[in-house]
Design a protein around this motif. Sequence first.
Motif, PDB file in Angstrom:
ATOM      1  N   ASP A 299       0.861  -1.187   0.000  1.00 59.64           N
ATOM      2  CA  ASP A 299       0.000   0.000   0.000  1.00 59.64           C
ATOM      3  C   ASP A 299       0.900   1.240   0.000  1.00 59.64           C
ATOM      4  O   ASP A 299       1.325   1.717   1.047  1.00 59.64           O
ATOM      5  CB  ASP A 299      -0.911  -0.006   1.221  1.00 59.64           C
ATOM      6  CG  ASP A 299      -1.986   1.084   1.149  1.00 59.64           C
ATOM      7  OD1 ASP A 299      -1.787   2.046   0.379  1.00 59.64           O
ATOM      8  OD2 ASP A 299      -2.987   0.973   1.863  1.00 59.64           O
ATOM      9  N   ASP A 300       1.206   1.736  -1.196  1.00 61.00           N
ATOM     10  CA  ASP A 300       2.117   2.883  -1.309  1.00 61.00           C
ATOM     11  C   ASP A 300       1.575   4.124  -0.615  1.00 61.00           C
ATOM     12  O   ASP A 300       2.331   4.891  -0.012  1.00 61.00           O
ATOM     13  CB  ASP A 300       2.376   3.203  -2.787  1.00 61.00           C
ATOM     14  CG  ASP A 300       3.319   2.206  -3.433  1.00 61.00           C
ATOM     15  OD1 ASP A 300       3.803   1.301  -2.708  1.00 61.00           O
ATOM     16  OD2 ASP A 300       3.566   2.316  -4.645  1.00 61.00           O
ATOM     17  N   GLN A 301       0.256   4.339  -0.690  1.00 61.93           N
ATOM     18  CA  GLN A 301      -0.316   5.542  -0.106  1.00 61.93           C
ATOM     19  C   GLN A 301      -0.195   5.515   1.415  1.00 61.93           C
ATOM     20  O   GLN A 301       0.145   6.532   2.043  1.00 61.93           O
ATOM     21  CB  GLN A 301      -1.785   5.680  -0.518  1.00 61.93           C
ATOM     22  CG  GLN A 301      -2.400   7.026  -0.156  1.00 61.93           C
ATOM     23  CD  GLN A 301      -1.672   8.182  -0.810  1.00 61.93           C
ATOM     24  OE1 GLN A 301      -1.332   8.128  -1.990  1.00 61.93           O
ATOM     25  NE2 GLN A 301      -1.401   9.225  -0.036  1.00 61.93           N
TER      26      GLN A 301
ATOM     27  N   SER B 181       3.436   6.130   2.232  1.00 61.05           N
ATOM     28  CA  SER B 181       3.784   7.530   2.022  1.00 61.05           C
ATOM     29  C   SER B 181       3.276   8.397   3.163  1.00 61.05           C
ATOM     30  O   SER B 181       3.979   9.290   3.643  1.00 61.05           O
ATOM     31  CB  SER B 181       3.201   8.012   0.692  1.00 61.05           C
ATOM     32  OG  SER B 181       3.371   9.410   0.541  1.00 61.05           O
ATOM     33  N   THR B 182       2.046   8.131   3.609  1.00 62.99           N
ATOM     34  CA  THR B 182       1.476   8.902   4.723  1.00 62.99           C
ATOM     35  C   THR B 182       2.298   8.713   5.987  1.00 62.99           C
ATOM     36  O   THR B 182       2.589   9.676   6.716  1.00 62.99           O
ATOM     37  CB  THR B 182       0.026   8.468   4.969  1.00 62.99           C
ATOM     38  OG1 THR B 182      -0.748   8.687   3.788  1.00 62.99           O
ATOM     39  CG2 THR B 182      -0.579   9.250   6.132  1.00 62.99           C
TER      40      THR B 182
ATOM     41  N   ARG C 261      -5.604  10.795   2.998  1.00 59.68           N
ATOM     42  CA  ARG C 261      -5.330   9.520   2.351  1.00 59.68           C
ATOM     43  C   ARG C 261      -6.257   9.336   1.161  1.00 59.68           C
ATOM     44  O   ARG C 261      -7.482   9.410   1.289  1.00 59.68           O
ATOM     45  CB  ARG C 261      -5.525   8.385   3.351  1.00 59.68           C
ATOM     46  CG  ARG C 261      -5.228   7.020   2.760  1.00 59.68           C
ATOM     47  CD  ARG C 261      -5.290   5.955   3.828  1.00 59.68           C
ATOM     48  NE  ARG C 261      -5.062   4.629   3.269  1.00 59.68           N
ATOM     49  CZ  ARG C 261      -4.974   3.522   3.989  1.00 59.68           C
ATOM     50  NH1 ARG C 261      -5.084   3.603   5.316  1.00 59.68           N
ATOM     51  NH2 ARG C 261      -4.773   2.370   3.416  1.00 59.68           N
ATOM     52  N   ALA C 262      -5.653   9.082   0.007  1.00 61.14           N
ATOM     53  CA  ALA C 262      -6.446   8.874  -1.201  1.00 61.14           C
ATOM     54  C   ALA C 262      -7.041   7.470  -1.189  1.00 61.14           C
ATOM     55  O   ALA C 262      -6.517   6.556  -0.542  1.00 61.14           O
ATOM     56  CB  ALA C 262      -5.568   9.072  -2.442  1.00 61.14           C
TER      57      ALA C 262
ATOM     58  N   ARG D 206      -5.857   2.178  -4.769  1.00 60.41           N
ATOM     59  CA  ARG D 206      -5.961   1.879  -6.196  1.00 60.41           C
ATOM     60  C   ARG D 206      -6.106   0.373  -6.367  1.00 60.41           C
ATOM     61  O   ARG D 206      -5.125  -0.375  -6.281  1.00 60.41           O
ATOM     62  CB  ARG D 206      -4.725   2.394  -6.938  1.00 60.41           C
ATOM     63  CG  ARG D 206      -4.507   3.882  -6.818  1.00 60.41           C
ATOM     64  CD  ARG D 206      -3.239   4.303  -7.530  1.00 60.41           C
ATOM     65  NE  ARG D 206      -2.088   3.618  -6.968  1.00 60.41           N
ATOM     66  CZ  ARG D 206      -0.858   3.696  -7.491  1.00 60.41           C
ATOM     67  NH1 ARG D 206      -0.652   4.391  -8.579  1.00 60.41           N
ATOM     68  NH2 ARG D 206       0.144   3.053  -6.926  1.00 60.41           N
TER      69      ARG D 206
ATOM     70  N   PRO E  75       5.020   6.868  -5.304  1.00 56.22           N
ATOM     71  CA  PRO E  75       4.324   8.121  -5.589  1.00 56.22           C
ATOM     72  C   PRO E  75       5.309   9.274  -5.753  1.00 56.22           C
ATOM     73  O   PRO E  75       6.432   9.238  -5.223  1.00 56.22           O
ATOM     74  CB  PRO E  75       3.445   8.313  -4.341  1.00 56.22           C
ATOM     75  CG  PRO E  75       3.328   6.954  -3.730  1.00 56.22           C
ATOM     76  CD  PRO E  75       4.609   6.263  -4.022  1.00 56.22           C
TER      77      PRO E  75
END
Length: 301
Positions: A24-26, A29-30, A64-65, A68, A78
Amino acid sequence: MLEALAPGGAWFFRQLSDRLGSTDDQALSTALWGLVWEGLVTNDTLTPLRALVRSGTASHRTRRAPPRTGRIPARTGPPQTAGRWSVLPARDPDATRRAHATAEHLLERHGVVTRGAVMQERIVGGFAGVYKVLSAFEDTGRCRRGYFVEGLGAAQFGAAGAIDRLRTFSEPDESKPLAPGARLDRPGQPLRRRAPRPANTGDNGHRPGRKAGALVVLVHGALTLYVERGGRTLLTRSDDTARLTTAAGALAEATRRGALGKLIVEKADGTALLGGGDTPLRQALNAAGFVSTPKGLRMRA
């Protein structure tokens, strides 16, 4: 993530995700930016910060988006995770060493440190705290204090290299001397210790000193004229006509070259020049090209 970064070195985002086994890249990143906001992790480039600002999520509460689904994570991660990440060293517990490091960083970053620069940096303790350290730097010769940049206040501290560089833009062309044996300078501390006070001070008690915007004219190394800020008032150190003529010539030449702007001398040694008779100083200024006006003797740039 901190355990993964703890061994040291600089890590690309994909190296971190592989080491942690994260897909989970997002979320990663967070978490990574959360460590940045806490002052624990840094990057070797501003690229991720620019990407974060462009995305509109540059805040402590990074939104958080949605995940995907069905997509393979990008090879580099990202955009806001570009570059190499590393752990910052632990904060020094000694307040004196931290203040010392802060002052050094300000000098390296700005060249000339002013009150406005410190306030813009949002330094803890403000300018008052940094001022004490920079004053100690001046006492030990690590920096210089003076009025280097016009309009930014008198409390300015600069690195030697930065000040020398600034002077190349403000000093007259050395290839053409102002006058034989004469030069203009700022009334710094070394000169003030070396040169005696002017004998003529007038009835108003004017005294030379290390003041913002003031100038001194030296003739063969000897203090001859002290020009107060704005140039409206002069103090003389000598009544010798030859020395005064040389000093006045240097002052006029510096003005013509644009180093001082328009100069109107109204008083000398506390007495109005236009009402003080034909003094040696007035003769010297007239010979240098100063012209009489209702306010005083004027020299245009």
